[in-house]
Design a protein around this motif. Structure first.
Motif, PDB file in Angstrom:
ATOM      1  N   GLN A 132      70.843 -32.071  16.734  1.00 35.12           N
ATOM      2  CA  GLN A 132      69.796 -33.047  16.428  1.00 35.12           C
ATOM      3  C   GLN A 132      68.792 -32.532  15.399  1.00 35.12           C
ATOM      4  OE1 GLN A 132      68.672 -33.633  20.592  1.00 35.12           O
ATOM      5  NE2 GLN A 132      69.446 -35.738  20.509  1.00 35.12           N
ATOM      6  N   GLY A 133      68.860 -31.246  15.085  1.00 37.11           N
ATOM      7  CA  GLY A 133      68.040 -30.686  14.020  1.00 37.11           C
ATOM      8  C   GLY A 133      66.546 -30.669  14.315  1.00 37.11           C
ATOM      9  N   PHE A 134      66.151 -30.092  15.467  1.00 40.75           N
ATOM     10  CA  PHE A 134      64.719 -30.023  15.766  1.00 40.75           C
ATOM     11  C   PHE A 134      64.445 -28.827  16.671  1.00 40.75           C
ATOM     12  CE2 PHE A 134      66.123 -31.712  19.750  1.00 40.75           C
ATOM     13  CZ  PHE A 134      65.090 -31.570  20.671  1.00 40.75           C
ATOM     14  N   TYR A 135      63.222 -28.307  16.581  1.00 39.10           N
ATOM     15  CA  TYR A 135      62.769 -27.292  17.517  1.00 39.10           C
ATOM     16  C   TYR A 135      62.293 -28.008  18.791  1.00 39.10           C
ATOM     17  CZ  TYR A 135      62.785 -23.827  13.742  1.00 39.10           C
ATOM     18  OH  TYR A 135      63.160 -22.980  12.730  1.00 39.10           O
ATOM     19  N   PRO A 136      62.723 -27.577  19.961  1.00 36.98           N
ATOM     20  CA  PRO A 136      62.328 -28.273  21.185  1.00 36.98           C
ATOM     21  C   PRO A 136      60.817 -28.376  21.389  1.00 36.98           C
ATOM     22  CG  PRO A 136      64.173 -26.839  21.635  1.00 36.98           C
ATOM     23  CD  PRO A 136      63.734 -26.536  20.225  1.00 36.98           C
ATOM     24  N   ASN A 137      60.049 -27.440  20.835  1.00 36.12           N
ATOM     25  CA  ASN A 137      58.591 -27.501  21.003  1.00 36.12           C
ATOM     26  C   ASN A 137      57.893 -28.254  19.886  1.00 36.12           C
ATOM     27  OD1 ASN A 137      58.993 -25.592  19.016  1.00 36.12           O
ATOM     28  ND2 ASN A 137      57.658 -24.034  19.919  1.00 36.12           N
ATOM     29  N   ASP A 138      58.644 -28.941  19.036  1.00 32.74           N
ATOM     30  CA  ASP A 138      58.053 -29.780  17.989  1.00 32.74           C
ATOM     31  C   ASP A 138      57.314 -30.941  18.653  1.00 32.74           C
ATOM     32  OD1 ASP A 138      57.539 -31.647  15.905  1.00 32.74           O
ATOM     33  OD2 ASP A 138      59.232 -30.859  14.751  1.00 32.74           O
ATOM     34  N   ARG A 139      56.052 -31.127  18.293  1.00 36.31           N
ATOM     35  CA  ARG A 139      55.234 -32.150  18.957  1.00 36.31           C
ATOM     36  C   ARG A 139      55.760 -33.563  18.734  1.00 36.31           C
ATOM     37  NH1 ARG A 139      53.792 -28.000  21.002  1.00 36.31           N
ATOM     38  NH2 ARG A 139      51.746 -27.580  21.903  1.00 36.31           N
ATOM     39  N   MET A 140      56.644 -33.757  17.773  1.00 33.18           N
ATOM     40  CA  MET A 140      57.216 -35.096  17.587  1.00 33.18           C
ATOM     41  C   MET A 140      58.003 -35.527  18.821  1.00 33.18           C
ATOM     42  SD  MET A 140      60.664 -34.844  15.267  1.00 33.18           S
ATOM     43  CE  MET A 140      62.138 -33.982  15.891  1.00 33.18           C
ATOM     44  N   ALA A 141      58.513 -34.544  19.573  1.00 31.87           N
ATOM     45  CA  ALA A 141      59.326 -34.859  20.750  1.00 31.87           C
ATOM     46  C   ALA A 141      58.479 -35.153  21.976  1.00 31.87           C
ATOM     47  CB  ALA A 141      60.272 -33.688  21.048  1.00 31.87           C
ATOM     48  N   TYR A 142      57.198 -34.871  21.931  1.00 28.01           N
ATOM     49  CA  TYR A 142      56.381 -34.943  23.139  1.00 28.01           C
ATOM     50  C   TYR A 142      56.219 -36.348  23.719  1.00 28.01           C
ATOM     51  CZ  TYR A 142      55.260 -30.010  23.604  1.00 28.01           C
ATOM     52  OH  TYR A 142      55.345 -28.657  23.840  1.00 28.01           O
ATOM     53  N   PRO A 143      56.130 -37.416  22.904  1.00 24.89           N
ATOM     54  CA  PRO A 143      56.089 -38.750  23.533  1.00 24.89           C
ATOM     55  C   PRO A 143      57.328 -39.037  24.380  1.00 24.89           C
ATOM     56  CG  PRO A 143      55.340 -38.887  21.271  1.00 24.89           C
ATOM     57  CD  PRO A 143      55.885 -37.495  21.447  1.00 24.89           C
ATOM     58  N   LEU A 144      58.493 -38.562  23.924  1.00 32.48           N
ATOM     59  CA  LEU A 144      59.712 -38.743  24.708  1.00 32.48           C
ATOM     60  C   LEU A 144      59.678 -37.889  25.976  1.00 32.48           C
ATOM     61  CD1 LEU A 144      62.515 -39.834  25.182  1.00 32.48           C
ATOM     62  CD2 LEU A 144      63.403 -38.206  23.489  1.00 32.48           C
ATOM     63  N   TYR A 145      59.242 -36.638  25.848  1.00 30.80           N
ATOM     64  CA  TYR A 145      59.122 -35.787  27.033  1.00 30.80           C
ATOM     65  C   TYR A 145      58.152 -36.395  28.050  1.00 30.80           C
ATOM     66  CZ  TYR A 145      61.129 -32.023  24.080  1.00 30.80           C
ATOM     67  OH  TYR A 145      61.910 -31.266  23.254  1.00 30.80           O
ATOM     68  N   GLU A 146      57.064 -36.958  27.562  1.00 32.95           N
ATOM     69  CA  GLU A 146      56.081 -37.558  28.463  1.00 32.95           C
ATOM     70  C   GLU A 146      56.714 -38.677  29.281  1.00 32.95           C
ATOM     71  OE1 GLU A 146      52.989 -38.772  25.841  1.00 32.95           O
ATOM     72  OE2 GLU A 146      52.252 -36.720  25.487  1.00 32.95           O
ATOM     73  N   ALA A 147      57.534 -39.499  28.617  1.00 31.68           N
ATOM     74  CA  ALA A 147      58.195 -40.597  29.320  1.00 31.68           C
ATOM     75  C   ALA A 147      59.187 -40.064  30.349  1.00 31.68           C
ATOM     76  CB  ALA A 147      58.911 -41.504  28.313  1.00 31.68           C
ATOM     77  N   ILE A 148      59.940 -39.031  29.976  1.00 27.08           N
ATOM     78  CA  ILE A 148      60.912 -38.448  30.908  1.00 27.08           C
ATOM     79  C   ILE A 148      60.190 -37.833  32.108  1.00 27.08           C
ATOM     80  CG2 ILE A 148      62.654 -36.645  31.186  1.00 27.08           C
ATOM     81  CD1 ILE A 148      63.386 -37.114  28.222  1.00 27.08           C
ATOM     82  N   ALA A 149      59.097 -37.131  31.829  1.00 25.09           N
ATOM     83  CA  ALA A 149      58.330 -36.513  32.910  1.00 25.09           C
ATOM     84  C   ALA A 149      57.801 -37.568  33.878  1.00 25.09           C
ATOM     85  CB  ALA A 149      57.185 -35.683  32.335  1.00 25.09           C
ATOM     86  N   GLU A 150      57.397 -38.720  33.348  1.00 21.64           N
ATOM     87  CA  GLU A 150      56.909 -39.800  34.205  1.00 21.64           C
ATOM     88  C   GLU A 150      57.984 -40.290  35.166  1.00 21.64           C
ATOM     89  OE1 GLU A 150      55.556 -42.879  31.636  1.00 21.64           O
ATOM     90  OE2 GLU A 150      53.914 -41.691  30.783  1.00 21.64           O
ATOM     91  N   THR A 151      59.232 -40.277  34.717  1.00 18.71           N
ATOM     92  CA  THR A 151      60.326 -40.762  35.570  1.00 18.71           C
ATOM     93  C   THR A 151      60.729 -39.737  36.629  1.00 18.71           C
ATOM     94  OG1 THR A 151      62.157 -39.899  34.217  1.00 18.71           O
ATOM     95  CG2 THR A 151      61.227 -42.044  33.588  1.00 18.71           C
ATOM     96  N   GLY A 152      60.362 -38.480  36.407  1.00 20.58           N
ATOM     97  CA  GLY A 152      60.762 -37.417  37.324  1.00 20.58           C
ATOM     98  C   GLY A 152      62.176 -36.912  37.108  1.00 20.58           C
ATOM     99  N   LYS A 153      62.839 -37.399  36.047  1.00 15.45           N
ATOM    100  CA  LYS A 153      64.214 -36.995  35.788  1.00 15.45           C
ATOM    101  C   LYS A 153      64.254 -35.697  34.972  1.00 15.45           C
ATOM    102  CE  LYS A 153      65.616 -40.765  37.751  1.00 15.45           C
ATOM    103  NZ  LYS A 153      66.155 -40.716  39.131  1.00 15.45           N
TER     104      LYS A 153
END
Length: 290
Positions: A132-153
């Motif tokens: 996917q060509g990205f560093y996992p700690n790139d802040r661009m990914a954080y909105p997606l992580y936030e949504a995943i964290a909300e689901t508990g998955k």
């Protein structure tokens, strides 16, 4: 639904392939053919989701299955998450659906993640930083992580070098640097309630992966992508001791068949009391089932 009391193991790492097979016009078939030779995979065309389900049913093994959304970076067609989830639902006695969303989609991806959990029964999310060509700690990914964290998955991240693109010109354009597990340490800090799985023995960063999994309570390791006979000694040592409740069986189907992985696992130096944890119990706890 999977009857976890009856299956003998849970494979936490299998890939969904499209019913039509590989695409000649986007280069995906070249990648698959090269990988199949690298791993010694026994098929001519990658198995479909239905064929995958049939194989795992015969083996009496449950499987976490997912596509990889790397279309933006690689040009390989995206296998729609909804379609994979629907196929998994048709085979829910053995298949557990995960989804994959390009983190560059930001809030659009976050909306998709919530919808997939709420309406399609998706149980987790797969990331492949190298493809996917990205560093996992790139802040661009954080909105997606936030949504995943909300689901508990849980979120499952490819780490290290497992053979994807190996030997192809320029490694098929895939940059290994993105899959150093130390970048995921930042994600574990910023999302301490989101379960995280580091996929594969993280060559050449095995010790980094072990350090992150030991240090962060929400981080696990799946043992896919390598035959257990090739596992580093330090990985087996940690699996037998302080990380015994954080290790997960994974094959990397269809490149490695579960029966081939399990055959090598039986001969590897794992303690008898640890084997049930790796094969099923740790995965059940992570998936929230009893």
């Amino acid at each position: 639904m999977v009857d976890f009391s009856k299956v003998r193991a849970i494979d936490f790492h299998t890939h969904a392939e499209e019913p039509c097979g590989c695409h000649a016009d986007d280069g995906y078939d070249d990648l698959q053919t090269t990988m199949a030779k690298y791993f010694g995979a026994p098929w001519v065309h990658p198995p479909t989701v239905a064929e995958t389900a049939a194989h795992y049913r015969e083996m009496n093994i449950a499987a976490v299955i997912f596509p990889v959304d790397a279309e933006r970076e690689t040009g390989y067609r995206r296998y729609k998450n909804e379609e994979v989830a629907e196929l998994a639902a048709e085979n829910d006695d053995v298949l557990i659906p995960f989804a994959s969303i390009d983190p560059a989609k930001g809030r659009l991806g976050a909306r998709e993640a919530r919808n997939l959990v709420e309406n399609y029964g998706v149980q987790g999310f797969k990331f492949h930083p190298t493809m996917q060509g990205f560093y996992p700690n790139d802040r661009m990914a954080y909105p997606l992580y936030e949504a995943i964290a909300e689901t508990g998955k849980p979120a499952l991240f490819h780490t290290g070098q497992t053979g994807v693109g190996s030997g192809m010109p320029g490694g098929n354009g895939m940059r290994l640097k993105y899959s150093n597990p130390m970048y995921i340490d930042d994600v574990a800090v910023d999302f301490p309630d989101m379960p995280i799985i580091l996929a594969h023995p993280s060559f050449p960063w095995q010790e980094e992966a072990l350090a992150v999994a030991q240090h962060k309570p929400n981080v696990y390791i799946d043992l896919s992508g390598w035959s257990p006979k090739y596992f580093p000694k330090i990985l087996v040592q940690y699996a037998n001791t302080i990380l015994k409740k954080k290790m997960l069986f994974g094959s990397d189907w269809p490149m490695i068949a579960p029966e081939k992985w399990l055959g090598a696992f039986e001969k590897a130096d794992f303690r008898d009391e640890v084997r049930p944890l790796i094969l099923k119990e740790n995965a059940m706890r992570l998936l929230g089932v009893s």
